[in-house]
Design an enzyme around this catalytic site. Structure first.
Site, PDB file in Angstrom:
ATOM      1  CE  LYS A   1      -4.037  -4.269   1.434  1.00 48.56           C
ATOM      2  NZ  LYS A   1      -4.703  -3.252   2.226  1.00 48.56           N
TER       3      LYS A   1
ATOM      4  CG  ASP B   1      -1.961  -1.142   1.203  1.00 46.02           C
ATOM      5  OD1 ASP B   1      -1.901  -1.969   0.289  1.00 46.02           O
ATOM      6  OD2 ASP B   1      -2.797  -1.208   2.125  1.00 46.02           O
TER       7      ASP B   1
ATOM      8  CB  CYS C   1      -1.935  -2.867   5.266  1.00 46.59           C
ATOM      9  SG  CYS C   1      -3.677  -2.358   5.222  1.00 46.59           S
TER      10      CYS C   1
HETATM   11  C1  VGL Z   1      -4.573   0.651   5.837  1.00 47.76           C
HETATM   12  C2  VGL Z   1      -6.115   1.521   7.277  1.00 47.76           C
HETATM   13  C3  VGL Z   1      -7.118   1.352   6.348  1.00 47.76           C
HETATM   14  C4  VGL Z   1      -3.141   0.290   5.584  1.00 47.76           C
HETATM   15  C5  VGL Z   1      -5.550   0.458   4.899  1.00 47.76           C
HETATM   16  O1  VGL Z   1      -2.719   0.191   4.405  1.00 47.76           O
HETATM   17  O2  VGL Z   1      -2.414   0.085   6.578  1.00 47.76           O
HETATM   18  N1  VGL Z   1      -4.862   1.171   7.030  1.00 47.76           N
HETATM   19  N2  VGL Z   1      -6.821   0.819   5.154  1.00 47.76           N
END
Ligand code: VGL
Ligand code: ZN
Length: 196
Positions: free
Chosen positions: A106, A8, A151
């Site tokens: 995701k 991410d 994540c």
């Molecule tokens: C994430 C919160 C919500 C992350 C993703 O990538 O850590 N954190 N969605």
């Protein structure tokens, strides 16, 4: 066989983004540099519909960072982030993605959040990452990216549970909340995880 999982590294998690991780941009140079050391490099991408249940905006009686009950599970409410097709969901332009073989998206089911790159938070949907890794003969994964306490951490825990040797790259990740990350780090170590 060893693989790198880049989690991410998207504009919304970087300074200026809607769910910016403090100093999140400082890890990108290192992530670019280490990719050539791995036979396999993959990335995950948080990829939510605009009406995702994890967004505080979908719960008018609650605020951002409140934790509520969703389907019997605790759900942290986030600012809108990584909405499919928006620039916030794009990978950072500073991230070198040339070596990234496959991208695993995701968080696409509006009713279920998905922190790990392997499964959604209810373990009901599998992204295909485990099958990909096993088909390539990967037995060891190193994990970097954002955010360390969500994540990255849940991807690393699932990797251990799935039988991989798993390591979090300390200088290749940053946390949203440093205190909660401390406790999670201890749990990961106790389970046999490594920090490199
Ligand atoms: C994430 C919160 C919500 C992350 C993703 O990538 O850590 N954190 N969605
Ligand atoms: Zn998300």
């Amino acid at each position: 066989m060893k693989a790198l999982i880049i989690v991410d590294v998207q504009n919304d998690f970087l300074p200026g983004g809607s769910l910016a991780v403090p100093a999140g941009d400082e890890i990108i140079e290192l992530i670019n540099k280490i990719q050539s050391k791995y036979e396999i490099v993959v990335a995950t991408q948080d990829w939510h519909p605009a009406n995702h249940k994890s967004f505080a905006s979908m719960h008018p009686n609650h605020e951002v960072f409140n934790v509520i009950d969703c389907n019997g599970y605790p759900q942290t409410l986030w600012p809108n982030h990584c909405v499919q097709g928006t620039s916030g969901a794009d990978f950072s332009p500073a991230l070198d993605t040339n070596a990234v073989q496959t991208i695993f998206r995701k968080g696409m089911d509006k009713n279920v959040d998905s922190y790990s790159g392997f499964f959604d938070n209810l373990k009901s949907r599998n992204t295909g990452l485990d099958g990909f890794m096993k088909s390539k003969g990967v037995n060891e994964v190193h994990i970097c990216g954002l955010a360390a306490d969500f994540c990255v951490y849940f991807t690393a825990i699932d990797a251990l549970d799935l039988g991989y040797k798993a390591a979090i790259i300390s200088k290749g990740t940053k946390a949203i909340d440093k205190d909660s990350y401390m406790k999670k780090k201890e749990f990961f170590l106790q389970k046999g995880g490594l920090f490199i």
